[in-house]
Design a protein around this motif. Structure first.
Motif, PDB file in Angstrom:
ATOM      1  N   ARG A 131       2.752   2.850 101.447  1.00 32.70           N
ATOM      2  CA  ARG A 131       2.211   3.839 100.506  1.00 32.70           C
ATOM      3  C   ARG A 131       3.177   5.005 100.308  1.00 32.70           C
ATOM      4  NH1 ARG A 131      -0.382   0.106  99.844  1.00 32.70           N
ATOM      5  NH2 ARG A 131      -2.632  -0.169  99.788  1.00 32.70           N
ATOM      6  N   ILE A 132       3.750   5.500 101.416  1.00 29.33           N
ATOM      7  CA  ILE A 132       4.637   6.665 101.303  1.00 29.33           C
ATOM      8  C   ILE A 132       5.925   6.301 100.565  1.00 29.33           C
ATOM      9  CG2 ILE A 132       6.051   8.296 102.617  1.00 29.33           C
ATOM     10  CD1 ILE A 132       3.831   8.379 104.710  1.00 29.33           C
ATOM     11  N   SER A 133       6.536   5.154 100.918  1.00 28.76           N
ATOM     12  CA  SER A 133       7.793   4.777 100.262  1.00 28.76           C
ATOM     13  C   SER A 133       7.561   4.417  98.793  1.00 28.76           C
ATOM     14  CB  SER A 133       8.455   3.609 101.002  1.00 28.76           C
ATOM     15  OG  SER A 133       7.600   2.495 101.082  1.00 28.76           O
ATOM     16  N   GLN A 134       6.451   3.768  98.483  1.00 28.63           N
ATOM     17  CA  GLN A 134       6.137   3.469  97.074  1.00 28.63           C
ATOM     18  C   GLN A 134       5.898   4.750  96.279  1.00 28.63           C
ATOM     19  OE1 GLN A 134       3.173   0.682  95.913  1.00 28.63           O
ATOM     20  NE2 GLN A 134       4.049  -1.016  97.047  1.00 28.63           N
ATOM     21  N   ALA A 135       5.225   5.701  96.906  1.00 27.74           N
ATOM     22  CA  ALA A 135       4.962   6.974  96.224  1.00 27.74           C
ATOM     23  C   ALA A 135       6.270   7.711  95.925  1.00 27.74           C
ATOM     24  CB  ALA A 135       4.044   7.844  97.080  1.00 27.74           C
ATOM     25  N   TRP A 136       7.206   7.663  96.866  1.00 30.31           N
ATOM     26  CA  TRP A 136       8.516   8.272  96.615  1.00 30.31           C
ATOM     27  C   TRP A 136       9.210   7.584  95.447  1.00 30.31           C
ATOM     28  CZ3 TRP A 136      10.121  12.832  97.758  1.00 30.31           C
ATOM     29  CH2 TRP A 136       9.735  13.464  98.932  1.00 30.31           C
ATOM     30  N   GLY A 137       9.122   6.245  95.403  1.00 31.07           N
ATOM     31  CA  GLY A 137       9.730   5.499  94.301  1.00 31.07           C
ATOM     32  C   GLY A 137       9.136   5.871  92.956  1.00 31.07           C
ATOM     33  N   LYS A 138       7.811   5.973  92.903  1.00 32.24           N
ATOM     34  CA  LYS A 138       7.149   6.355  91.647  1.00 32.24           C
ATOM     35  C   LYS A 138       7.506   7.781  91.242  1.00 32.24           C
ATOM     36  CE  LYS A 138       3.185   3.269  92.240  1.00 32.24           C
ATOM     37  NZ  LYS A 138       1.748   3.187  92.584  1.00 32.24           N
ATOM     38  N   ARG A 139       7.621   8.645  92.229  1.00 30.88           N
ATOM     39  CA  ARG A 139       7.980  10.038  91.945  1.00 30.88           C
ATOM     40  C   ARG A 139       9.394  10.125  91.353  1.00 30.88           C
ATOM     41  NH1 ARG A 139       5.539  14.534  92.937  1.00 30.88           N
ATOM     42  NH2 ARG A 139       6.659  16.487  93.339  1.00 30.88           N
TER      43      ARG A 139
END
Length: 295
Positions: free
Chosen positions: A277-285
């Motif tokens: 979740r955290i790494s995907q959120a960084w990618g989307k950001r």
């Protein structure tokens, strides 16, 4: 005419002799160069000891605050922040905190090494079609080879412990980093590169200021996949002495301890979801930032 159902094969004695020659040659190689190879990989031992001491020696409230800060910085979502904290709190309450920190330290060390190795290889792969043609079959083998097989040569070379486990984890987790770095750079808009050339940018300036920033969301997806694969391999690497959540799972399998295996299995799932979740959120950001800068 009748066809035999069994496939013709080499003579058993020839196969035995061939396997014996290969095995003996590998054993002689490990006897001759094992100490030198072990010395070469000694910095990895230092890295692992440092990362493990950092995570196991840091008070748990600070770990929770750091994870909450990362989750908030990546997602700006209270749901992900609360979910991350709740996952770690439950892991601690069920007595799996120290094993979890050891697992996380191994995953972080493997991810850092995969980025250090995979990013330059991915860039070079994007630059050269010939290098890509050579490297692609190697990556195919690395991704399809059963993960247990990686343990055999590293144990024969380096014995049982953290360093051979880390090497096996990196080999297993490296291909997504290389492939997605290559993909991200190849997908950069040619017009952007032409504009950089028109302004007289050097190859290095073009890479650092145009290609890598634009390819960053795809590279982050590669990092995400590398983390997931490293976490999966860390559990298997417990067979060769890697400490963490994998060892209780292995002990539960050997001794048929149902609850021990299930609890540690859920802890692994929780850590995997947290990382994802955290790494995907960084990618989307990063993707939103890229689109905003283009807009």
């Amino acid at each position: 005419m009748t066809w035999s159902t069994s496939f013709p094969q080499l003579d058993d004695s020839y196969l035995r002799d061939l396997k014996k020659v290969i095995d003996e040659a590998f054993r002689n190689f490990t006897r001759s160069y094992g100490d030198m190879i072990e010395g070469f990989f000694s910095p990895l031992q230092t890295l692992l000891i440092w990362s493990e001491r950092l995570l196991t020696g840091t008070p748990w409230p600070i770990i929770l605050l750091v994870v909450a800060g990362l989750a908030w910085g990546a997602s700006r979502s209270w749901r992900i922040v609360v979910g991350s904290i709740l996952t770690l709190v439950l892991i601690g309450l069920f007595g799996m905190w120290e094993d979890t920190m050891k697992t996380v330290s191994m995953v972080l060390a493997a991810t850092v090494l995969s980025i250090i190795i995979g990013l330059p290889l991915g860039i070079f792969m994007a630059r050269s079609d010939r290098f890509r043609a050579v490297l692609n079959p190697v990556l195919d083998v690395m991704q399809t080879m059963p993960s247990f097989v990686y343990l055999i040569p590293v144990v024969m070379l380096l014995g049982i412990g953290k360093v051979p486990g880390l090497i096996a984890v990196v080999i297993y987790a490296l291909p997504p980093m290389i492939r997605l770095t290559n993909l991200g750079i190849r997908q950069v808009d040619p017009e952007v590169l032409e504009a950089a050339d028109a302004f007289g940018s050097s190859a290095w300036q073009k890479l650092v200021k145009a290609e890598l920033p634009l390819a960053l969301p795809t590279i982050m997806a590669g990092i995400n996949q590398t983390i997931m694969m490293a976490l999966a391999m860390v559990v298997i690497a417990s067979m060769i002495g890697v400490q963490g959540l994998g060892q209780p799972v292995l002990r539960a399998i050997n001794n048929q301890y149902f609850t021990l295996g299930v609890f540690n299995g859920f802890a692994i799932v929780g850590i995997a979801i947290l990382f994802d979740r955290i790494s995907q959120a960084w990618g989307k950001r990063l993707q939103k930032h890229r689109e905003a800068s283009h807009g």
